[in-house]
Design a protein around this motif. Sequence first.
Motif, PDB file in Angstrom:
ATOM      1  N   PRO A 279     -27.510  16.765 -38.204  1.00  0.00           N
ATOM      2  CA  PRO A 279     -27.164  15.351 -38.157  1.00  0.00           C
ATOM      3  C   PRO A 279     -25.680  15.156 -37.886  1.00  0.00           C
ATOM      4  CG  PRO A 279     -28.545  15.840 -40.070  1.00  0.00           C
ATOM      5  CD  PRO A 279     -28.139  17.158 -39.485  1.00  0.00           C
ATOM      6  N   ALA A 280     -25.354  14.073 -37.186  1.00  0.00           N
ATOM      7  CA  ALA A 280     -23.954  13.783 -36.897  1.00  0.00           C
ATOM      8  C   ALA A 280     -23.137  13.649 -38.178  1.00  0.00           C
ATOM      9  CB  ALA A 280     -23.860  12.510 -36.057  1.00  0.00           C
ATOM     10  N   THR A 281     -23.762  13.206 -39.240  1.00  0.00           N
ATOM     11  CA  THR A 281     -23.063  13.065 -40.528  1.00  0.00           C
ATOM     12  C   THR A 281     -22.690  14.415 -41.144  1.00  0.00           C
ATOM     13  OG1 THR A 281     -25.212  12.968 -41.634  1.00  0.00           O
ATOM     14  CG2 THR A 281     -24.180  10.866 -41.062  1.00  0.00           C
ATOM     15  N   GLN A 282     -23.257  15.502 -40.608  1.00  0.00           N
ATOM     16  CA  GLN A 282     -22.984  16.838 -41.136  1.00  0.00           C
ATOM     17  C   GLN A 282     -21.969  17.603 -40.288  1.00  0.00           C
ATOM     18  OE1 GLN A 282     -23.777  17.771 -44.007  1.00  0.00           O
ATOM     19  NE2 GLN A 282     -25.968  17.952 -44.404  1.00  0.00           N
ATOM     20  N   ALA A 283     -21.241  16.896 -39.417  1.00  0.00           N
ATOM     21  CA  ALA A 283     -20.306  17.574 -38.517  1.00  0.00           C
ATOM     22  C   ALA A 283     -19.261  18.379 -39.285  1.00  0.00           C
ATOM     23  CB  ALA A 283     -19.620  16.561 -37.604  1.00  0.00           C
ATOM     24  N   ALA A 284     -18.714  17.812 -40.362  1.00  0.00           N
ATOM     25  CA  ALA A 284     -17.705  18.530 -41.147  1.00  0.00           C
ATOM     26  C   ALA A 284     -18.321  19.751 -41.823  1.00  0.00           C
ATOM     27  CB  ALA A 284     -17.089  17.597 -42.192  1.00  0.00           C
ATOM     28  N   ALA A 285     -19.565  19.620 -42.303  1.00  0.00           N
ATOM     29  CA  ALA A 285     -20.245  20.751 -42.952  1.00  0.00           C
ATOM     30  C   ALA A 285     -20.524  21.860 -41.949  1.00  0.00           C
ATOM     31  CB  ALA A 285     -21.537  20.272 -43.605  1.00  0.00           C
ATOM     32  N   VAL A 286     -20.888  21.498 -40.708  1.00  0.00           N
ATOM     33  CA  VAL A 286     -21.108  22.504 -39.660  1.00  0.00           C
ATOM     34  C   VAL A 286     -19.826  23.287 -39.410  1.00  0.00           C
ATOM     35  CG1 VAL A 286     -21.547  22.814 -37.196  1.00  0.00           C
ATOM     36  CG2 VAL A 286     -23.017  21.304 -38.532  1.00  0.00           C
ATOM     37  N   GLN A 287     -18.708  22.593 -39.301  1.00  0.00           N
ATOM     38  CA  GLN A 287     -17.446  23.278 -39.042  1.00  0.00           C
ATOM     39  C   GLN A 287     -17.030  24.135 -40.233  1.00  0.00           C
ATOM     40  OE1 GLN A 287     -16.043  23.504 -36.142  1.00  0.00           O
ATOM     41  NE2 GLN A 287     -17.537  22.091 -35.233  1.00  0.00           N
ATOM     42  N   ALA A 288     -17.327  23.674 -41.438  1.00  0.00           N
ATOM     43  CA  ALA A 288     -17.031  24.483 -42.618  1.00  0.00           C
ATOM     44  C   ALA A 288     -17.869  25.764 -42.619  1.00  0.00           C
ATOM     45  CB  ALA A 288     -17.289  23.681 -43.887  1.00  0.00           C
ATOM     46  N   ALA A 289     -19.142  25.657 -42.216  1.00  0.00           N
ATOM     47  CA  ALA A 289     -20.008  26.837 -42.120  1.00  0.00           C
ATOM     48  C   ALA A 289     -19.489  27.792 -41.054  1.00  0.00           C
ATOM     49  CB  ALA A 289     -21.439  26.415 -41.796  1.00  0.00           C
ATOM     50  N   ALA A 290     -18.981  27.240 -39.964  1.00  0.00           N
ATOM     51  CA  ALA A 290     -18.423  28.068 -38.894  1.00  0.00           C
ATOM     52  C   ALA A 290     -17.195  28.833 -39.391  1.00  0.00           C
ATOM     53  CB  ALA A 290     -18.070  27.203 -37.689  1.00  0.00           C
ATOM     54  N   ARG A 291     -16.330  28.143 -40.115  1.00  0.00           N
ATOM     55  CA  ARG A 291     -15.130  28.814 -40.631  1.00  0.00           C
ATOM     56  C   ARG A 291     -15.502  29.877 -41.663  1.00  0.00           C
ATOM     57  NH1 ARG A 291     -13.320  23.439 -40.480  1.00  0.00           N
ATOM     58  NH2 ARG A 291     -13.719  23.199 -42.719  1.00  0.00           N
ATOM     59  N   ALA A 292     -16.440  29.545 -42.540  1.00  0.00           N
ATOM     60  CA  ALA A 292     -16.826  30.483 -43.595  1.00  0.00           C
ATOM     61  C   ALA A 292     -17.444  31.755 -43.021  1.00  0.00           C
ATOM     62  CB  ALA A 292     -17.801  29.812 -44.558  1.00  0.00           C
ATOM     63  N   SER A 293     -18.131  31.621 -41.896  1.00  0.00           N
ATOM     64  CA  SER A 293     -18.788  32.776 -41.274  1.00  0.00           C
ATOM     65  C   SER A 293     -17.954  33.405 -40.162  1.00  0.00           C
ATOM     66  CB  SER A 293     -20.147  32.354 -40.699  1.00  0.00           C
ATOM     67  OG  SER A 293     -19.991  31.349 -39.713  1.00  0.00           O
ATOM     68  N   HIS A 294     -16.756  32.873 -39.939  1.00  0.00           N
ATOM     69  CA  HIS A 294     -15.853  33.377 -38.890  1.00  0.00           C
ATOM     70  C   HIS A 294     -16.550  33.375 -37.526  1.00  0.00           C
ATOM     71  CE1 HIS A 294     -13.159  34.589 -42.110  1.00  0.00           C
ATOM     72  NE2 HIS A 294     -14.177  35.224 -42.686  1.00  0.00           N
ATOM     73  N   THR A 295     -17.272  32.287 -37.261  1.00  0.00           N
ATOM     74  CA  THR A 295     -18.028  32.154 -36.021  1.00  0.00           C
ATOM     75  C   THR A 295     -17.736  30.792 -35.395  1.00  0.00           C
ATOM     76  OG1 THR A 295     -19.815  33.461 -36.996  1.00  0.00           O
ATOM     77  CG2 THR A 295     -20.308  32.275 -34.965  1.00  0.00           C
ATOM     78  N   PRO A 296     -17.115  30.742 -34.225  1.00  0.00           N
ATOM     79  CA  PRO A 296     -16.875  29.445 -33.595  1.00  0.00           C
ATOM     80  C   PRO A 296     -18.182  28.793 -33.160  1.00  0.00           C
ATOM     81  CG  PRO A 296     -16.327  31.219 -32.089  1.00  0.00           C
ATOM     82  CD  PRO A 296     -16.615  31.864 -33.413  1.00  0.00           C
ATOM     83  N   VAL A 297     -18.241  27.474 -33.255  1.00  0.00           N
ATOM     84  CA  VAL A 297     -19.397  26.722 -32.764  1.00  0.00           C
ATOM     85  C   VAL A 297     -18.891  25.587 -31.881  1.00  0.00           C
ATOM     86  CG1 VAL A 297     -20.792  27.292 -34.798  1.00  0.00           C
ATOM     87  CG2 VAL A 297     -19.512  25.139 -34.736  1.00  0.00           C
ATOM     88  N   THR A 298     -19.705  25.211 -30.902  1.00  0.00           N
ATOM     89  CA  THR A 298     -19.344  24.163 -29.939  1.00  0.00           C
ATOM     90  C   THR A 298     -20.454  23.142 -29.863  1.00  0.00           C
ATOM     91  OG1 THR A 298     -18.113  25.797 -28.619  1.00  0.00           O
ATOM     92  CG2 THR A 298     -18.690  23.699 -27.546  1.00  0.00           C
ATOM     93  N   ARG A 299     -20.099  21.874 -29.975  1.00  0.00           N
ATOM     94  CA  ARG A 299     -21.080  20.794 -29.791  1.00  0.00           C
ATOM     95  C   ARG A 299     -21.299  20.587 -28.300  1.00  0.00           C
ATOM     96  NH1 ARG A 299     -21.418  15.685 -28.285  1.00  0.00           N
ATOM     97  NH2 ARG A 299     -22.949  14.289 -29.259  1.00  0.00           N
ATOM     98  N   ILE A 300     -22.561  20.627 -27.848  1.00  0.00           N
ATOM     99  CA  ILE A 300     -22.823  20.527 -26.411  1.00  0.00           C
ATOM    100  C   ILE A 300     -23.784  19.395 -26.050  1.00  0.00           C
ATOM    101  CG2 ILE A 300     -22.412  22.983 -26.027  1.00  0.00           C
ATOM    102  CD1 ILE A 300     -25.522  23.252 -25.799  1.00  0.00           C
ATOM    103  N   GLY A 301     -24.251  18.623 -27.032  1.00  0.00           N
ATOM    104  CA  GLY A 301     -25.178  17.558 -26.672  1.00  0.00           C
ATOM    105  C   GLY A 301     -25.733  16.836 -27.872  1.00  0.00           C
TER     106      GLY A 301
END
Length: 332
Positions: A279-301
């Motif tokens: 969900p768009a409301t979880q954008a900050a949580a997605v980025q936090a998960a990316a940082r915690a796992s040392h894995t970059p993520v990109t929003r594409i759609g």
Amino acid sequence: MGEFDLIKQYFTRPTPKAVLGVGDDCALLQPRPGMHLAISTDMLVSGRHFFADVDPRALGHKALAVNLSDLAACGASPLAFTLALALPQADPAWLAPFSQGLLALADAHGCELIGGDTTKGPLNICITVFGEVPHGQALLRSGARAGDDIYVSGNVGDANLALAHLQQQGTTPLPPETFAQARLRLEQPTPRLALGMALRGIATAAADISDGLLGDLGHILERSGVGATLDTSAALHLLAAYPALAAAAAPSDAPALQRALLKHVLSGGDDYELVFTAPATQAAAVQAAARASHTPVTRIGRIEAQSGLRLTDGDGQPMELHLQSFDHFGSD
């Protein structure tokens, strides 16, 4: 070297996570209370999934990595795996590095080899992996909802770019350093297990990218009964080789180069990254998960209620590309 000597020398190890490991007719696993078993099988066939002269250490790594990637897409943590191996001959010069590459990745993720089978025949590697995920927290393909954002982990397209270069089918010349980096992505992919586990409770759907981004995203759309719009400009930057190739191209060649590279990104396969929705409301949580796992993520759609997959350019205008993801029985 006999079959059982081969197994004992290269593939028998202690298995503290298993009730019973290598040596009996069956292995025994005991899931922890409150956990589901997550199980996946993948087969790698010489000449179909890898070149016959591939570095056996890299092949051992990839053989397990493609299975661990399935666990990552489910949000599961690894437990154990079985190995079924057909070999033309019992060659220690091949078996030693193959088992080293395989077991080094297994050790890195606490995944124990608990059994399998060996036979003589054309080189064929089949692994079944077992993981665990808390009840009700598995990431599935069926949970995407209209309004969700679509994300991709890491880089996508470089593996197929390297494959095209090796097969001398590439339309874009690759500088040696760029090819070396892309080939590493093809032969030694990184399973995104830490990210998958970090996305539990955040992502609504997920799949690993094995047959191409469009095809694997398409599985999510079909299982979830939704459609999507994908920004090809954002997707193009998933290709790690893109900046170097774009910088080397003449400005007049940029549009044709972008379309050629998009084919690798959108339909190439062999990336073993994750495509997932949240969900768009979880954008900050997605980025936090990316940082915690040392894995970059990109929003594409974005996921939409209207069925089908629509592509847009950087200005949001509709874009027509006729692409097809890999299909074992439709690609000959």
